[in-house]
Design a protein around this motif. Structure first.
Motif, PDB file in Angstrom:
ATOM      1  N   VAL A  36      60.137 -28.164  10.123  1.00  0.00           N
ATOM      2  CA  VAL A  36      60.004 -29.625  10.061  1.00  0.00           C
ATOM      3  C   VAL A  36      60.900 -30.174   8.956  1.00  0.00           C
ATOM      4  N   VAL A  37      60.869 -29.516   7.801  1.00  0.00           N
ATOM      5  CA  VAL A  37      61.663 -30.002   6.675  1.00  0.00           C
ATOM      6  C   VAL A  37      63.152 -29.822   6.943  1.00  0.00           C
ATOM      7  N   ALA A  38      63.555 -28.600   7.351  1.00  0.00           N
ATOM      8  CA  ALA A  38      64.981 -28.310   7.528  1.00  0.00           C
ATOM      9  C   ALA A  38      65.585 -29.026   8.730  1.00  0.00           C
ATOM     10  N   ASP A  39      64.819 -29.127   9.822  1.00  0.00           N
ATOM     11  CA  ASP A  39      65.382 -29.649  11.067  1.00  0.00           C
ATOM     12  C   ASP A  39      65.101 -31.127  11.314  1.00  0.00           C
ATOM     13  N   GLY A  51      75.102 -38.168   4.363  1.00  0.00           N
ATOM     14  CA  GLY A  51      75.384 -36.832   4.899  1.00  0.00           C
ATOM     15  C   GLY A  51      75.307 -35.717   3.867  1.00  0.00           C
ATOM     16  N   LEU A  52      74.612 -35.942   2.790  1.00  0.00           N
ATOM     17  CA  LEU A  52      74.498 -34.910   1.756  1.00  0.00           C
ATOM     18  C   LEU A  52      73.624 -33.757   2.223  1.00  0.00           C
ATOM     19  N   ASP A  53      74.011 -32.562   1.853  1.00  0.00           N
ATOM     20  CA  ASP A  53      73.201 -31.368   2.092  1.00  0.00           C
ATOM     21  C   ASP A  53      72.860 -30.807   0.717  1.00  0.00           C
ATOM     22  N   PHE A  54      71.635 -31.020   0.290  1.00  0.00           N
ATOM     23  CA  PHE A  54      71.244 -30.622  -1.066  1.00  0.00           C
ATOM     24  C   PHE A  54      71.446 -29.143  -1.335  1.00  0.00           C
ATOM     25  N   LEU A  89      66.187 -27.760  -5.378  1.00  0.00           N
ATOM     26  CA  LEU A  89      65.700 -29.075  -4.982  1.00  0.00           C
ATOM     27  C   LEU A  89      65.154 -29.038  -3.548  1.00  0.00           C
ATOM     28  N   THR A  90      65.838 -28.340  -2.661  1.00  0.00           N
ATOM     29  CA  THR A  90      65.385 -28.229  -1.273  1.00  0.00           C
ATOM     30  C   THR A  90      64.052 -27.500  -1.187  1.00  0.00           C
ATOM     31  N   VAL A  91      63.918 -26.397  -1.907  1.00  0.00           N
ATOM     32  CA  VAL A  91      62.672 -25.630  -1.889  1.00  0.00           C
ATOM     33  C   VAL A  91      61.532 -26.453  -2.496  1.00  0.00           C
ATOM     34  N   THR A  92      61.820 -27.179  -3.567  1.00  0.00           N
ATOM     35  CA  THR A  92      60.807 -28.035  -4.186  1.00  0.00           C
ATOM     36  C   THR A  92      60.362 -29.134  -3.228  1.00  0.00           C
ATOM     37  N   LEU A  93      61.312 -29.744  -2.534  1.00  0.00           N
ATOM     38  CA  LEU A  93      60.976 -30.765  -1.554  1.00  0.00           C
ATOM     39  C   LEU A  93      60.137 -30.172  -0.424  1.00  0.00           C
TER      40      LEU A  93
END
Length: 143
Positions: A36-39, A51-54, A89-93
């Motif tokens: 859900v988060v990634a896709d 279009g940023l990819d953290f 940051l991605t893992v924290t989100l």
């Protein structure tokens, strides 16, 4: 009691089995939330921020060897130390979203439990005839 029988008694206790089921379901649910988060969520967040990819934000902490492309995956593969703050940051989100989803689920489950009607307390049953007879005898003897 042997070690095997002690372990069997421990493993068959309700809380251990419940915990095992919870861990298995949690792992499967974690994969769903990751998807859900990634896709779903991160592409929307990326679109909102141009279009940023953290996950691709990082600092190289050492000189890059010649011939190694300047991408996070290639730098890690080459053993170059990188400060991958975007991945963090991605893992924290992901964690915050997972915690929020679990909070909503627990809140709904608790609400459903409160809505269940409480069981009516059973009316006291009439004492049996022999009890009534014994009470009458007791009362007669006390007079």
């Amino acid at each position: 009691m042997s070690f095997v029988s002690e372990f069997k008694a421990f493993a068959m206790k309700g809380n251990v089995v419940d915990l095992a089921v919870g861990v298995i379901i949690g792992a499967a649910f974690g994969k769903i939330v990751d998807s859900v988060v990634a896709d779903l969520i991160m592409p929307v967040v990326g679109a909102l921020f141009g279009g940023l990819d953290f996950s691709q934000f990082y600092f190289v902490l050492k000189d890059i060897p010649p011939g190694v492309p300047n991408t996070l995956a290639d730098l890690k593969k080459a053993g170059v130390p990188v400060f991958a703050w975007g991945s963090f940051l991605t893992v924290t989100l992901n964690f915050v979203i997972l915690a929020f989803i679990i909070f909503i689920m627990v809140k709904q489950i608790n609400r459903l439990k409160r809505e269940e009607p409480a069981a009516e307390p059973a009316a006291p049953a009439e004492p049996a005839e022999d009890i009534l007879l014994l009470r009458q005898i007791r009362d007669a003897l006390n007079k």
